[in-house]
Every structure is written in structure tokens, then in C-alpha cells.
Design a protein around this motif. Structure first.
Motif, PDB file in Angstrom:
ATOM      1  N   PRO A 120       6.511   2.243  18.019  1.00  0.00           N
ATOM      2  CA  PRO A 120       6.965   1.065  17.257  1.00  0.00           C
ATOM      3  C   PRO A 120       5.814   0.180  16.754  1.00  0.00           C
ATOM      4  CG  PRO A 120       8.297   1.340  19.216  1.00  0.00           C
ATOM      5  CD  PRO A 120       7.169   2.315  19.323  1.00  0.00           C
ATOM      6  N   GLN A 121       4.767   0.033  17.561  1.00  0.00           N
ATOM      7  CA  GLN A 121       3.626  -0.785  17.132  1.00  0.00           C
ATOM      8  C   GLN A 121       2.835  -0.110  16.014  1.00  0.00           C
ATOM      9  OE1 GLN A 121       4.364  -0.461  20.437  1.00  0.00           O
ATOM     10  NE2 GLN A 121       4.942  -2.576  20.852  1.00  0.00           N
ATOM     11  N   ILE A 122       2.608   1.183  16.140  1.00  0.00           N
ATOM     12  CA  ILE A 122       1.872   1.911  15.100  1.00  0.00           C
ATOM     13  C   ILE A 122       2.673   1.906  13.795  1.00  0.00           C
ATOM     14  CG2 ILE A 122       0.975   4.183  14.412  1.00  0.00           C
ATOM     15  CD1 ILE A 122      -0.729   2.880  16.538  1.00  0.00           C
ATOM     16  N   LYS A 123       3.963   2.111  13.903  1.00  0.00           N
ATOM     17  CA  LYS A 123       4.834   2.115  12.713  1.00  0.00           C
ATOM     18  C   LYS A 123       4.791   0.749  12.028  1.00  0.00           C
ATOM     19  CE  LYS A 123       9.388   3.438  11.195  1.00  0.00           C
ATOM     20  NZ  LYS A 123      10.698   3.949  11.548  1.00  0.00           N
ATOM     21  N   ARG A 124       4.832  -0.313  12.824  1.00  0.00           N
ATOM     22  CA  ARG A 124       4.790  -1.661  12.267  1.00  0.00           C
ATOM     23  C   ARG A 124       3.425  -1.933  11.611  1.00  0.00           C
ATOM     24  NH1 ARG A 124       5.555  -5.122  16.814  1.00  0.00           N
ATOM     25  NH2 ARG A 124       7.017  -3.498  17.359  1.00  0.00           N
ATOM     26  N   LEU A 125       2.354  -1.445  12.218  1.00  0.00           N
ATOM     27  CA  LEU A 125       1.020  -1.706  11.719  1.00  0.00           C
ATOM     28  C   LEU A 125       0.709  -0.931  10.446  1.00  0.00           C
ATOM     29  CD1 LEU A 125      -1.692  -3.128  12.331  1.00  0.00           C
ATOM     30  CD2 LEU A 125      -2.347  -1.083  13.614  1.00  0.00           C
ATOM     31  N   PHE A 126       1.081   0.342  10.409  1.00  0.00           N
ATOM     32  CA  PHE A 126       0.690   1.189   9.280  1.00  0.00           C
ATOM     33  C   PHE A 126       1.802   1.461   8.269  1.00  0.00           C
ATOM     34  CE2 PHE A 126      -2.778   2.265  12.118  1.00  0.00           C
ATOM     35  CZ  PHE A 126      -3.832   2.363  11.246  1.00  0.00           C
ATOM     36  N   PHE A 127       3.055   1.390   8.669  1.00  0.00           N
ATOM     37  CA  PHE A 127       4.114   1.858   7.788  1.00  0.00           C
ATOM     38  C   PHE A 127       5.212   0.825   7.534  1.00  0.00           C
ATOM     39  CE2 PHE A 127       2.328   5.593   9.900  1.00  0.00           C
ATOM     40  CZ  PHE A 127       1.836   6.223   8.776  1.00  0.00           C
ATOM     41  N   ARG A 128       4.853  -0.415   7.376  1.00  0.00           N
ATOM     42  CA  ARG A 128       5.836  -1.447   7.062  1.00  0.00           C
ATOM     43  C   ARG A 128       6.356  -1.309   5.680  1.00  0.00           C
ATOM     44  NH1 ARG A 128       3.843  -7.191   9.239  1.00  0.00           N
ATOM     45  NH2 ARG A 128       1.786  -6.364   9.260  1.00  0.00           N
TER      46      ARG A 128
ATOM     47  N   MET B 148       0.842  -1.167   0.000  1.00  0.00           N
ATOM     48  CA  MET B 148       0.000   0.000   0.000  1.00  0.00           C
ATOM     49  C   MET B 148       0.894   1.239   0.000  1.00  0.00           C
ATOM     50  SD  MET B 148      -3.427   0.643   2.268  1.00  0.00           S
ATOM     51  CE  MET B 148      -2.783   0.094   3.790  1.00  0.00           C
ATOM     52  N   ARG B 149       0.502   2.245  -0.767  1.00  0.00           N
ATOM     53  CA  ARG B 149       1.295   3.462  -0.862  1.00  0.00           C
ATOM     54  C   ARG B 149       1.211   4.276   0.419  1.00  0.00           C
ATOM     55  NH1 ARG B 149      -1.144   6.110  -5.704  1.00  0.00           N
ATOM     56  NH2 ARG B 149      -0.329   7.905  -4.583  1.00  0.00           N
ATOM     57  N   ARG B 150       2.191   5.142   0.599  1.00  0.00           N
ATOM     58  CA  ARG B 150       2.269   5.966   1.808  1.00  0.00           C
ATOM     59  C   ARG B 150       1.033   6.853   1.973  1.00  0.00           C
ATOM     60  NH1 ARG B 150       5.199   7.153   6.378  1.00  0.00           N
ATOM     61  NH2 ARG B 150       5.248   9.363   6.835  1.00  0.00           N
ATOM     62  N   SER B 151       0.523   7.446   0.886  1.00  0.00           N
ATOM     63  CA  SER B 151      -0.640   8.333   1.009  1.00  0.00           C
ATOM     64  C   SER B 151      -1.877   7.562   1.451  1.00  0.00           C
ATOM     65  CB  SER B 151      -0.903   9.067  -0.304  1.00  0.00           C
ATOM     66  OG  SER B 151      -1.188   8.145  -1.328  1.00  0.00           O
ATOM     67  N   ALA B 152      -2.036   6.339   0.980  1.00  0.00           N
ATOM     68  CA  ALA B 152      -3.167   5.519   1.412  1.00  0.00           C
ATOM     69  C   ALA B 152      -3.037   5.163   2.892  1.00  0.00           C
ATOM     70  CB  ALA B 152      -3.255   4.252   0.570  1.00  0.00           C
ATOM     71  N   LYS B 153      -1.834   4.903   3.346  1.00  0.00           N
ATOM     72  CA  LYS B 153      -1.613   4.610   4.757  1.00  0.00           C
ATOM     73  C   LYS B 153      -1.860   5.851   5.614  1.00  0.00           C
ATOM     74  CE  LYS B 153       1.582   0.868   3.835  1.00  0.00           C
ATOM     75  NZ  LYS B 153       2.904   0.321   4.027  1.00  0.00           N
ATOM     76  N   THR B 154      -1.490   7.009   5.103  1.00  0.00           N
ATOM     77  CA  THR B 154      -1.743   8.263   5.811  1.00  0.00           C
ATOM     78  C   THR B 154      -3.238   8.478   5.983  1.00  0.00           C
ATOM     79  OG1 THR B 154       0.289   9.234   4.963  1.00  0.00           O
ATOM     80  CG2 THR B 154      -1.407  10.762   5.713  1.00  0.00           C
ATOM     81  N   VAL B 155      -3.991   8.282   4.903  1.00  0.00           N
ATOM     82  CA  VAL B 155      -5.445   8.440   4.967  1.00  0.00           C
ATOM     83  C   VAL B 155      -6.056   7.417   5.923  1.00  0.00           C
ATOM     84  CG1 VAL B 155      -7.579   8.254   3.622  1.00  0.00           C
ATOM     85  CG2 VAL B 155      -5.625   9.494   2.692  1.00  0.00           C
ATOM     86  N   ALA B 156      -5.568   6.191   5.887  1.00  0.00           N
ATOM     87  CA  ALA B 156      -6.092   5.155   6.772  1.00  0.00           C
ATOM     88  C   ALA B 156      -5.844   5.496   8.246  1.00  0.00           C
ATOM     89  CB  ALA B 156      -5.454   3.810   6.436  1.00  0.00           C
ATOM     90  N   LEU B 157      -4.640   5.932   8.562  1.00  0.00           N
ATOM     91  CA  LEU B 157      -4.326   6.285   9.952  1.00  0.00           C
ATOM     92  C   LEU B 157      -5.165   7.471  10.409  1.00  0.00           C
ATOM     93  CD1 LEU B 157      -2.601   5.808  12.481  1.00  0.00           C
ATOM     94  CD2 LEU B 157      -0.944   7.406  11.522  1.00  0.00           C
ATOM     95  N   CYS B 158      -5.251   8.506   9.574  1.00  0.00           N
ATOM     96  CA  CYS B 158      -6.050   9.680   9.940  1.00  0.00           C
ATOM     97  C   CYS B 158      -7.527   9.325  10.064  1.00  0.00           C
ATOM     98  CB  CYS B 158      -5.851  10.801   8.926  1.00  0.00           C
ATOM     99  SG  CYS B 158      -4.247  11.592   9.040  1.00  0.00           S
ATOM    100  N   GLY B 159      -8.024   8.488   9.190  1.00  0.00           N
ATOM    101  CA  GLY B 159      -9.416   8.049   9.273  1.00  0.00           C
ATOM    102  C   GLY B 159      -9.700   7.272  10.545  1.00  0.00           C
ATOM    103  N   CYS B 160      -8.776   6.386  10.913  1.00  0.00           N
ATOM    104  CA  CYS B 160      -8.946   5.613  12.158  1.00  0.00           C
ATOM    105  C   CYS B 160      -8.952   6.524  13.380  1.00  0.00           C
ATOM    106  CB  CYS B 160      -7.839   4.572  12.289  1.00  0.00           C
ATOM    107  SG  CYS B 160      -7.983   3.197  11.147  1.00  0.00           S
ATOM    108  N   VAL B 161      -8.048   7.487  13.420  1.00  0.00           N
ATOM    109  CA  VAL B 161      -7.971   8.393  14.566  1.00  0.00           C
ATOM    110  C   VAL B 161      -9.201   9.300  14.612  1.00  0.00           C
ATOM    111  CG1 VAL B 161      -6.673  10.298  15.604  1.00  0.00           C
ATOM    112  CG2 VAL B 161      -5.468   8.297  14.750  1.00  0.00           C
ATOM    113  N   ALA B 162      -9.638   9.816  13.464  1.00  0.00           N
ATOM    114  CA  ALA B 162     -10.828  10.672  13.431  1.00  0.00           C
ATOM    115  C   ALA B 162     -12.068   9.892  13.879  1.00  0.00           C
ATOM    116  CB  ALA B 162     -11.028  11.250  12.034  1.00  0.00           C
TER     117      ALA B 162
END
Length: 177
Positions: A169-177, A1-15
Motif C-alpha cells: 500500500p505504501q509503495i502503491k501510494r508513493l509511485f502509482f497515485r 507522471m505517466r505510468r512508464s515514467a513511474k515504472t522506470v523510476a521504481l526500477c531505477g530506485c530498486v536497481a
């Protein structure tokens, strides 16, 4: 998954998490704690992605919070707690700790007054009769509110450190591998 899609996913989860947490403000005595906790969740996109995605995440939570959440709690979240972690990160770059806290306290007092004015005059929350003379009650309340804000700021700093050390470290592993 591309970085921008991961950014949107993380922001969507937090929102979504912020909005869901804000819905619990309907329970008695959660009115002040829930906006503070929801705002603290903005640490995740701020730390992982930066200021702009954190602000975008806050903006994504604005409409559902405004539409569905309890009036007083949403006012506090929309006008202060939701974006305070971003402002805090900017103010903490100042070289003077005294100036930093003066600006934080001035911002808090200005936005607290604005939140109260919006809650009463725009959203229609009734002004409660305290039974105390107003000239005694307001300064005492302002002093207690500023003390609570300083305590919140210190706790938020510690939560940031905890996040950086333990959760990053857990968030990085989950969203930004």
C-alpha cells in the motif's frame, strides 16, 4: 507522471538500492547474506510491475554490480540471487509442490556449481584448502547449502507475504497515485 515514467523510476530506485547494498559485501562475513538480501529486493518490481520490469531491473543492476562489487558476492548475485525471485514466481505456478521443490533444488545446485566454477576459473578466486578429505567435505557442504537454500526459499515466501500485506500500500501510494 505517466505510468512508464513511474515504472522506470521504481526500477531505477530498486536497481540503485541493490547495487548500494551489494557494495557492503566488502565487509567481512557479508559475502553470502548481501546477495540474498539484494535479490530479495527484486520482489518490489516483481509484485508491483510484473516479470518483465523485474527482469529489466535486474539487468539494470548487472553492470554496476559487476564493476564495483566484491568478487564472490557479485558472482552469487549475478548467477543466482538477483533473478531467483522471478524464477520462484514462475515455479510456484506449478500444480505439484513436490515438482516445484525438485526443480528449485536442481536449479540451485546447477547454478551454485556454475557460480563456483566462474568464481574460481574465470574471476580467479583461489580454491581454499580445507584440510578435510574432499570426498567428505563436498557432500557435507552440498547438504548444508541445500538446507540453507530451502530456508532461504521459505523466508523469501514470507517476505513476499509481508510485502503484499504491509508495504505494497505504501509503495502503491508513493509511485502509482
Amino acid at each position: 507522471m505517466r505510468r512508464s515514467a513511474k515504472t522506470v523510476a521504481l526500477c531505477g530506485c530498486v536497481a540503485a538500492l541493490c547495487t548500494t547494498l551489494m557494495l557492503t559485501a566488502y565487509f567481512p562475513y557479508f559475502t553470502y547474506a548481501v546477495p540474498a538480501l539484494s535479490g530479495a529486493l527484486m520482489i518490489v518490481p516483481l509484485y508491483e510491475l510484473g516479470k518483465k520490469p523485474a527482469i529489466a531491473c535486474y539487468c539494470a543492476s548487472l553492470l554496476p554490480v559487476f564493476l564495483f562489487c566484491e568478487t564472490e558476492a557479485k558472482t552469487l548475485y549475478l548467477l543466482f540471487f538477483g533473478f531467483y525471485p522471478v524464477v520462484k514466481s514462475l515455479l510456484e505456478r506449478l500444480h505439484s509442490r513436490v515438482l516445484e521443490y525438485i526443480l528449485k533444488i536442481l536449479l540451485f545446485n546447477f547454478l551454485a556449481a556454475a557460480a563456483y566454477a566462474v568464481a574460481v576459473f574465470v574471476l580467479g578466486l583461489p580454491m581454499e584448502e580445507t584440510g578435510w578429505p574432499l570426498r567428505i567435505f563436498l557432500p557435507a557442504f552440498a547438504l548444508l547449502a541445500n538446507g540453507a537454500f530451502i530456508l532461504y526459499d521459505i523466508c523469501l515466501t514470507r517476505v513476499c507475504v509481508f510485502y503484499a500485506v504491509r508495504l505494497h500500500p505504501q509503495i502503491k501510494r508513493l509511485f502509482f497515485r
